[in-house]
Design a protein around this motif. Structure first.
Motif, short mmCIF file in Angstrom:
data_model
loop_
_atom_site.label_atom_id
_atom_site.label_comp_id
_atom_site.label_asym_id
_atom_site.label_seq_id
_atom_site.Cartn_x
_atom_site.Cartn_y
_atom_site.Cartn_z
N ILE A 14 0.84 -1.20 0.00
CA ILE A 14 0.00 0.00 0.00
C ILE A 14 0.88 1.25 0.00
CG2 ILE A 14 -1.71 1.31 1.31
CD1 ILE A 14 -2.83 -1.33 2.33
N PHE A 15 1.94 1.23 0.81
CA PHE A 15 2.84 2.38 0.85
C PHE A 15 3.54 2.60 -0.49
CE2 PHE A 15 3.13 1.75 5.66
CZ PHE A 15 2.29 2.82 5.92
N VAL A 16 3.95 1.50 -1.12
CA VAL A 16 4.60 1.61 -2.43
C VAL A 16 3.61 2.16 -3.46
CG1 VAL A 16 5.59 0.30 -4.35
CG2 VAL A 16 6.36 -0.13 -2.02
N ASP A 17 2.35 1.74 -3.37
CA ASP A 17 1.33 2.28 -4.27
C ASP A 17 1.21 3.80 -4.09
OD1 ASP A 17 0.87 -0.29 -5.06
OD2 ASP A 17 -0.94 -0.56 -3.88
N ILE A 18 1.22 4.25 -2.84
CA ILE A 18 1.10 5.68 -2.56
C ILE A 18 2.34 6.42 -3.08
CG2 ILE A 18 1.03 7.41 -0.71
CD1 ILE A 18 -0.61 5.36 0.91
N LEU A 19 3.52 5.86 -2.85
CA LEU A 19 4.74 6.49 -3.33
C LEU A 19 4.73 6.61 -4.85
CD1 LEU A 19 7.45 4.80 -1.06
CD2 LEU A 19 6.74 7.20 -1.03
N ASN A 20 4.32 5.56 -5.53
CA ASN A 20 4.26 5.61 -6.99
C ASN A 20 3.26 6.64 -7.47
OD1 ASN A 20 5.74 3.59 -8.90
ND2 ASN A 20 5.42 2.48 -7.00
N GLU A 21 2.15 6.73 -6.78
CA GLU A 21 1.08 7.63 -7.20
C GLU A 21 1.51 9.09 -7.10
OE1 GLU A 21 -2.71 8.53 -8.68
OE2 GLU A 21 -1.66 6.61 -8.53
N PHE A 22 2.26 9.43 -6.03
CA PHE A 22 2.56 10.84 -5.78
C PHE A 22 4.01 11.23 -6.02
CE2 PHE A 22 -0.90 9.73 -2.75
CZ PHE A 22 -1.91 10.41 -3.40
N PHE A 23 4.93 10.26 -5.99
CA PHE A 23 6.34 10.60 -6.11
C PHE A 23 7.01 9.99 -7.34
CE2 PHE A 23 5.31 11.10 -1.67
CZ PHE A 23 5.96 12.27 -1.31
N GLY A 24 6.37 9.03 -7.97
CA GLY A 24 6.94 8.42 -9.16
C GLY A 24 7.77 7.18 -8.86
N LEU A 25 8.11 6.47 -9.93
CA LEU A 25 8.81 5.19 -9.81
C LEU A 25 10.18 5.34 -9.18
CD1 LEU A 25 8.89 2.16 -10.46
CD2 LEU A 25 9.75 2.75 -12.73
N ARG A 26 10.92 6.38 -9.56
CA ARG A 26 12.28 6.54 -9.05
C ARG A 26 12.30 6.72 -7.54
NH1 ARG A 26 16.48 10.71 -11.72
NH2 ARG A 26 16.25 9.17 -13.38
N MET A 27 11.41 7.58 -7.02
CA MET A 27 11.38 7.82 -5.57
C MET A 27 10.89 6.58 -4.82
SD MET A 27 12.41 10.95 -4.95
CE MET A 27 11.63 11.70 -3.53
N ALA A 28 9.95 5.85 -5.41
CA ALA A 28 9.48 4.62 -4.77
C ALA A 28 10.62 3.62 -4.66
CB ALA A 28 8.33 4.02 -5.58
N ARG A 29 11.42 3.49 -5.71
CA ARG A 29 12.55 2.58 -5.67
C ARG A 29 13.59 3.01 -4.65
NH1 ARG A 29 13.36 1.29 -12.16
NH2 ARG A 29 11.91 -0.49 -12.23
N ARG A 30 13.75 4.30 -4.45
CA ARG A 30 14.71 4.77 -3.44
C ARG A 30 14.26 4.37 -2.05
NH1 ARG A 30 16.78 10.78 -5.41
NH2 ARG A 30 17.76 10.05 -7.33
#
Length: 291
Positions: A125-141
């Protein structure tokens, strides 16, 4: 460093919203995509420096636009949100590594699972939120940060288990055995975590592009279900092979997958609510800064 091996930014056009014209180099076809969606997609990683600057000039021209691609461009509230989610991911991952040592049986539904299963799906769920608002690169970080933190934590525990303990302390052997089990779980969970979370992030991004940022529930459920299945198979097989019977491991895999699937469905509501809350929270600061 120049890129443009897959895509090229041709320009922008305005209708109701500003959209970018992107050429797919392999086919010569053109696609139109909104600026926030372009910025959070993998396409941006292939653009050259001049194209990135052009994209940001367009985005910065609107005071209500929230950008998220470069670290230095983040607003304070956006950083707080990212920090809180990253810390939560790290804490949950460490908790799951420790609690993943102990398999438990739930007689009511005949499930065999580690207690970690009730916490770990939250990371999707957190990764979904990160992808939604911060993009793939920030989620991977964030995935990488939580992974490194977990490895350092377990490495510290392992180092303490090597220190000589007091002969009168009854838990010397139990402590060493417990830490050894955690190290084994760390290997299994790390493999499962890195593979499944990155697949989850990638699928979210791809589905978002294909659906033009619509139908959030489709990309959240689809990506989480696939990532959960992969995670369950990798973790249970590596963590309990030669420890539990094959039949028990199969039961654990199915049990974990069913629980994670329930989290995926239930988690859609909080993600929708969080998206709206996040936009209001960030936009409120943007408006304040522009006054």
């Amino acid at each position: 460093m120049e890129h443009n091996t897959k895509y090229k930014l041709l320009g922008f056009e305005r209708s109701d919203v500003i959209k970018a014209n992107i050429m797919v180099l392999a086919t010569g076809k053109y696609i139109k995509i909104g600026l926030p969606d372009l910025e959070s997609s993998e396409i941006t990683n292939d653009l050259n420096r001049d194209e990135i600057k052009a994209l940001y000039r367009r985005m910065y021209g609107n005071e209500n636009t929230v950008t998220s691609y470069e670290l230095g461009d983040r607003h304070e509230r956006s950083w707080y949100a990212y920090l809180i989610i990253s810390i939560a991911m790290t804490v949950i991952y460490i908790l799951c590594t420790i609690s993943g040592v102990k398999p438990i049986h739930i007689p009511l539904v005949n499930f065999v699972v580690p207690p970690a299963i009730f916490f770990y799906p939250l990371t999707f769920i957190f990764v979904d939120i990160l992808n939604e608002f911060f993009g793939l690169r920030m989620a991977r970080r964030t995935i990488l940060i939580s992974f490194v933190a977990n490895v350092l934590f377990v490495a510290g525990l392992w180092a303490t288990s090597l220190l000589p303990g007091l002969a009168e302390w009854e838990l010397n052997e139990s402590y060493s055995a417990f830490v050894t089990s955690i190290v084994a779980v760390l290997f299994a969970s790390s493999c499962a975590y890195l593979v499944s979370e990155n697949i989850n992030s990638l699928l979210l991004c791809k589905i978002k592009e294909l659906t033009n940022s619509r139908y959030l529930f489709i990309r959240v459920i689809t990506s989480t279900v696939i990532a959960s299945a992969i995670d369950s198979v990798i973790f249970c097989t590596l963590a309990f092979y030669n420890v539990l019977s094959i039949e028990t491991i199969k039961t654990m895999i199915m049990s974990q997958f069913i629980i994670k699937l329930a989290y995926a469905i239930i988690g859609v509501g909080p993600i929708y609510a969080t998206r709206e809350l996040f936009r209001r929270y960030i936009n409120a600061e943007n408006k304040k800064e522009c006054v």
